[in-house]
Design an enzyme around this catalytic site. Structure first.
Site, PDB file in Angstrom:
ATOM      1  N   ARG A  87     -23.017   4.238   1.274  1.00 60.96           N
ATOM      2  CA  ARG A  87     -21.694   4.458   0.703  1.00 60.96           C
ATOM      3  C   ARG A  87     -21.725   4.694  -0.815  1.00 60.96           C
ATOM      4  NH1 ARG A  87     -16.501   1.677   2.734  1.00 60.96           N
ATOM      5  NH2 ARG A  87     -15.899   3.692   1.885  1.00 60.96           N
ATOM      6  N   ARG A 135     -19.968  -7.527  -0.243  1.00 58.53           N
ATOM      7  CA  ARG A 135     -19.930  -6.202  -0.888  1.00 58.53           C
ATOM      8  C   ARG A 135     -19.632  -6.258  -2.388  1.00 58.53           C
ATOM      9  NH1 ARG A 135     -19.007  -2.171   2.981  1.00 58.53           N
ATOM     10  NH2 ARG A 135     -19.906  -2.851   4.954  1.00 58.53           N
ATOM     11  N   HIS A 165     -13.905  -7.877   3.505  1.00 55.04           N
ATOM     12  CA  HIS A 165     -13.329  -7.806   2.161  1.00 55.04           C
ATOM     13  C   HIS A 165     -12.195  -8.830   2.034  1.00 55.04           C
ATOM     14  CE1 HIS A 165     -14.624  -3.361   2.172  1.00 55.04           C
ATOM     15  NE2 HIS A 165     -15.305  -3.907   1.189  1.00 55.04           N
ATOM     16  N   CYS A 252      -7.610   0.500   3.669  1.00 54.19           N
ATOM     17  CA  CYS A 252      -8.879   1.200   3.356  1.00 54.19           C
ATOM     18  C   CYS A 252      -8.738   2.703   3.371  1.00 54.19           C
ATOM     19  CB  CYS A 252      -9.968   0.894   4.367  1.00 54.19           C
ATOM     20  SG  CYS A 252      -9.964  -0.675   5.103  1.00 54.19           S
TER      21      CYS A 252
HETATM   22  C1  CIR Z   1     -17.644  -0.231   5.829  1.00 56.56           C
HETATM   23  O1  CIR Z   1     -18.223  -1.126   6.455  1.00 56.56           O
HETATM   24  O2  CIR Z   1     -17.849  -0.018   4.639  1.00 56.56           O
HETATM   25  C2  CIR Z   1     -16.654   0.631   6.593  1.00 56.56           C
HETATM   26  N1  CIR Z   1     -17.108   0.821   7.920  1.00 56.56           N
HETATM   27  C3  CIR Z   1     -15.274  -0.010   6.607  1.00 56.56           C
HETATM   28  C4  CIR Z   1     -14.676  -0.128   5.235  1.00 56.56           C
HETATM   29  C5  CIR Z   1     -13.361  -0.827   5.241  1.00 56.56           C
HETATM   30  N2  CIR Z   1     -12.775  -0.811   3.949  1.00 56.56           N
HETATM   31  C6  CIR Z   1     -11.873  -1.683   3.532  1.00 56.56           C
HETATM   32  O3  CIR Z   1     -11.605  -2.670   4.191  1.00 56.56           O
HETATM   33  N3  CIR Z   1     -11.351  -1.487   2.333  1.00 56.56           N
END
Ligand code: CIR
Length: 260
Positions: A87, A135, A165, A252
């Site tokens: 990412r 993260r 998160h 997200c």
């Molecule tokens: C991840 O694990 O990074 C993505 N599959 C999901 C991100 C979700 N983002 C968020 O809650 N802000």
């Protein structure tokens, strides 16, 4: 309205390979994800939000989750440093998009060894609550806090243990009202809020967006829907099944801000 603009990115075919650290619901269906994403955009637009739709990035399966590579405020934007290697490069692409809305000298960056993802940043009337999660690390938080301080916004760290998160476990609705579930129920950091407690079996629906013109919530969570209605919020439901499969919530899928 609480924000005038939203930035979203259409999922690519690669969305089926998105990171899935938590959910155990199988892989997303691309066509269905695309349809759900379009419906999400339509819901925001119908609420009066100006939505900018960015092109898919096939090389980055999670790039539709634009909330993570940036934090956007009225007076500044922060390009974050997503912790997962797949990412991290998303940050360059989100920067390009945000340069249309913010001047270069109002765009800041989180850099290694700091990591921070926007899903961990919850703004409450000018104060930032920042999750320290798998993260977002302390260094990322300290960098963010220093940037926010330049604009007189305080930032407070909140440890996150059970969720991806911070905003996977709590979201702010405005007017002192906080949706909370799991470890954030009766959490001392949120003692001064009116807590709307989401039961464990509907925990996914704690992640909602108050547009100021109705609350958008994930479809299929009757207890949370009733809770929001009981507190006077008109509710609009968005089908999210395909994004839930890869740990993605409603917030997200967009970066929300007021353009000036
Ligand atoms: C991840 O694990 O990074 C993505 N599959 C999901 C991100 C979700 N983002 C968020 O809650 N802000």
């Amino acid at each position: 309205m609480l924000f005038s603009n939203a930035l979203v990115r259409t999922p690519g075919h690669s969305v089926i390979n998105g990171i899935d650290d938590y959910a155990d619901l199988g892989r997303p269906d691309y066509e269905r994800a695309l349809a759900q994403h379009q419906a999400y955009v339509d819901l925001l637009s119908d609420r009066g939000v100006a939505v900018t739709v960015l092109d898919p990035l096939e090389a980055f399966p999670d790039s539709c989750f634009v909330e993570d590579p940036a934090v956007v405020a009225t007076d500044f934007a922060v390009i974050t440093n997503p912790a997962r290697a797949s990412r991290t490069p998303e940050r360059g692409f989100i920067r390009l998009a945000l340069e249309h809305f913010y001047s270069q000298d109002h765009i800041f960056e989180i850099n290694a060894p700091g990591h921070l993802e926007g899903g961990d940043v919850m703004e409450v009337d000018g104060t930032y609550y920042v999750g320290l999660s798998a993260r977002t690390n302390r260094e990322g938080f300290e960098q963010f806090k220093a940037i926010a301080a330049q604009f007189n916004h305080p930032a407070l760290a909140v440890p996150v243990h059970d969720f991806l998160h911070l905003k996977t476990g709590t979201t702010y609705l405005g007017d002192g009202k906080l949706l909370v579930t799991g470890e954030f129920v009766n959490h001392p950091a949120f003692a001064n809020f009116t807590q709307l407690v989401v039961p464990a079996e509907e925990a996914y629906a704690v992640n909602c967006i108050n547009t100021g013109n109705g609350v958008i919530m994930p479809a299929g969570f009757p207890v949370v829907k009733q809770l929001l209605e009981d507190h006077g919020f008109p509710v609009f439901e968005a089908a999210m099944s395909e994004f839930e499969k890869i740990d993605g919530g409603l917030t997200c899928l967009s970066l929300r801000f007021t353009a000036h």
